[in-house]
Design an enzyme around this catalytic site. Structure first.
Site, short mmCIF file in Angstrom:
data_model
loop_
_atom_site.label_atom_id
_atom_site.label_comp_id
_atom_site.label_asym_id
_atom_site.label_seq_id
_atom_site.Cartn_x
_atom_site.Cartn_y
_atom_site.Cartn_z
N ASN A 1 -12.23 24.02 4.80
CA ASN A 1 -11.95 22.76 5.50
C ASN A 1 -11.40 23.16 6.87
O ASN A 1 -10.26 23.56 6.99
CB ASN A 1 -10.92 21.94 4.71
CG ASN A 1 -10.49 20.69 5.46
OD1 ASN A 1 -11.12 20.30 6.45
ND2 ASN A 1 -9.43 20.06 4.98
N TRP A 2 -12.25 23.02 7.87
CA TRP A 2 -11.86 23.46 9.21
C TRP A 2 -10.91 22.49 9.90
O TRP A 2 -10.34 22.80 10.93
CB TRP A 2 -13.10 23.64 10.09
CG TRP A 2 -13.86 24.91 9.84
CD1 TRP A 2 -13.55 25.91 8.95
CD2 TRP A 2 -15.06 25.34 10.50
NE1 TRP A 2 -14.47 26.92 9.02
CE2 TRP A 2 -15.42 26.59 9.97
CE3 TRP A 2 -15.87 24.77 11.49
CZ2 TRP A 2 -16.54 27.29 10.40
CZ3 TRP A 2 -16.99 25.47 11.92
CH2 TRP A 2 -17.32 26.71 11.38
N LYS A 3 -10.80 21.29 9.37
CA LYS A 3 -9.95 20.26 10.00
C LYS A 3 -10.36 20.10 11.47
O LYS A 3 -11.54 20.22 11.79
CB LYS A 3 -8.48 20.63 9.83
CG LYS A 3 -8.15 20.94 8.36
CD LYS A 3 -6.69 21.08 8.06
CE LYS A 3 -6.53 21.36 6.57
NZ LYS A 3 -5.15 21.41 6.15
N HIS B 1 -8.86 13.24 2.10
CA HIS B 1 -7.93 14.35 2.30
C HIS B 1 -6.55 13.80 2.59
O HIS B 1 -6.41 12.74 3.22
CB HIS B 1 -8.42 15.22 3.47
CG HIS B 1 -7.62 16.49 3.58
ND1 HIS B 1 -6.41 16.53 4.23
CD2 HIS B 1 -7.83 17.74 3.10
CE1 HIS B 1 -5.91 17.76 4.15
NE2 HIS B 1 -6.76 18.51 3.46
N GLU C 1 -4.40 14.47 4.71
CA GLU C 1 -4.12 14.20 6.14
C GLU C 1 -4.73 12.85 6.56
O GLU C 1 -4.17 12.16 7.40
CB GLU C 1 -4.64 15.35 7.00
CG GLU C 1 -3.72 16.57 6.87
CD GLU C 1 -4.42 17.91 7.00
OE1 GLU C 1 -5.54 17.97 7.54
OE2 GLU C 1 -3.84 18.92 6.54
N GLU D 1 -5.10 18.78 -4.36
CA GLU D 1 -4.35 19.45 -3.31
C GLU D 1 -2.92 18.90 -3.28
O GLU D 1 -2.68 17.83 -2.71
CB GLU D 1 -5.00 19.19 -1.95
CG GLU D 1 -6.39 19.74 -1.85
CD GLU D 1 -6.75 20.07 -0.40
OE1 GLU D 1 -7.13 21.21 -0.13
OE2 GLU D 1 -6.63 19.18 0.47
N GLY E 1 -1.01 23.86 4.07
CA GLY E 1 -0.62 24.40 5.37
C GLY E 1 0.83 24.86 5.44
O GLY E 1 1.35 25.12 6.51
N SER F 1 -2.88 26.31 0.61
CA SER F 1 -2.51 27.69 0.93
C SER F 1 -3.20 28.71 0.02
O SER F 1 -2.63 29.73 -0.33
CB SER F 1 -0.99 27.87 0.89
OG SER F 1 -0.38 27.01 1.83
N GLY G 1 -8.05 25.64 3.84
CA GLY G 1 -7.87 25.30 5.24
C GLY G 1 -7.70 26.56 6.08
O GLY G 1 -8.68 27.17 6.53
N GLY G 2 -6.46 26.96 6.27
CA GLY G 2 -6.13 28.07 7.17
C GLY G 2 -7.00 29.31 6.97
O GLY G 2 -7.54 29.87 7.94
P1 PGA Z 1 -4.50 25.08 3.65
O1 PGA Z 1 -5.25 23.68 3.69
O2 PGA Z 1 -5.38 26.03 2.90
O3 PGA Z 1 -4.32 25.46 5.09
O4 PGA Z 1 -3.20 24.86 2.94
C1 PGA Z 1 -5.94 23.18 2.58
C2 PGA Z 1 -6.50 21.82 2.89
O5 PGA Z 1 -5.81 21.01 3.51
O6 PGA Z 1 -7.65 21.51 2.54
#
Ligand code: PGA
Length: 281
Positions: free
Chosen positions: A15-17, A115, A117, A188, A194, A234, A255-256
């Site tokens: 997930n590149w956001k 998601h 966010e 999640e 994050g 994470s 994500g990261g």
């Molecule tokens: P993260 O993000 O791996 O940076 O914690 C996961 C996500 O929000 O999909």
């Protein structure tokens, strides 16, 4: 409860956001393909060819076309590209939104919905997540819908109640026919996104078991056995092997660690290695 199913793919999803425009997208895929063989074994390649293992990247809308072209032209195995959101209506006065048909015109057939966010910053609710999930499935997309509790909810013992309510927001008799692998769930925990905090493998497994049981109770053994449930929060190469080895964890939404070719390739290989050791998840 038996957790195994021959029909569930293991999925590594990035997930590149709001990262990577078309230029950085091209550079990412150049590095990914250039270093593929350094990290990914030919056994894992084979798993990707048979879709026992699937790799997906949710890219920003403006980078979707570039990402799809790059995966098609430069990678030895299929890597699927998806959008990070889409509207439930097929067209009209919805400034800032994109439709399933627009995605399909670009050859994009996957979308991420709900998601945390989006829920936290953009007013997404269980109701809108339900509308998006249902309509986009109906319009022919593969949908990955996210759920997860906040730290406060976990600490006050409300995790299962919160997840059940989120699940009921989009799992209805109308979405039930898509519980055959077309709809994927991503668990999640909001406190792990994050933050560098990860659910322990035991916490993840316990919660995934709860979700699988919910599917079983409401929609039966077939639906529960065929629906992949991914863990996100994470996940990185160091903790992936333990998380992926949990019987009810069918992959990761990352994500990261998906933003660096090296760690993303290591995650793909970790999933491949897991399947080689235990092919029948
Ligand atoms: P993260 O993000 O791996 O940076 O914690 C996961 C996500 O929000 O999909």
């Amino acid at each position: 409860m038996s957790q195994s199913s021959q029909n569930r793919s293991l999925i590594i999803a990035g997930n590149w956001k709001m990262n990577f425009g078309p230029r950085e997208t091209e550079a990412f895929f150049e590095e990914l393909s250039g270093r593929w063989k350094e990290f990914v074994s030919s056994d894992t390649d084979q798993l990707l060819q048979t879709s026992a293992l699937r790799v997906l990247i949710f890219a920003p809308s403006l980078s979707l076309e570039k990402a799809r072209m790059c995966t098609q032209n430069s990678l030895p195995v299929p890597v699927f590209i998806g959008a990070q959101n889409a509207h439930w209506e097929s067209k009209g006065a919805f400034t800032g939104e994109i439709s399933a048909e627009m995605l399909q015109q670009l050859g994009i057939h996957h979308v991420l919905i709900g998601h945390s966010e989006r829920r936290q910053y953009f007013g997404e609710t269980d109701e809108t997540v339900g509308k998006r999930t249902h309509s986009l499935l109906k319009q022919g997309l593969h949908v990955m819908t996210c759920i997860g509790e906040t730290q406060e909810e976990r600490e006050s013992g409300k995790t299962e109640e919160v997840l059940a309510q989120q699940l009921r927001g989009f799992l209805t008799p109308e979405t039930a026919p898509y519980l055959n692998g077309t709809l994927t769930l991503a668990y999640e925990p909001v406190w792990a996104i994050g933050t560098g905090l990860t659910a322990t493998p035991e916490q993840a497994e316990e919660t995934h078991q709860f979700i699988r049981k919910h599917l079983w109770d409401e929609y039966g053994i077939e639906a529960s056995g065929r629906t992949p449930i991914l863990y996100g929060g994470s996940m990185k190469p160091e903790n992936a092997p333990q998380l992926l080895s949990q019987p009810n964890v069918d992959g990761g939404l990352i994500g990261g660690a998906s933003l660096k070719a090296e760690s993303f390739l290591q995650l793909i290989e970790a999933a491949g290695a897991h399947l080689q050791a235990q092919p029948s998840k």
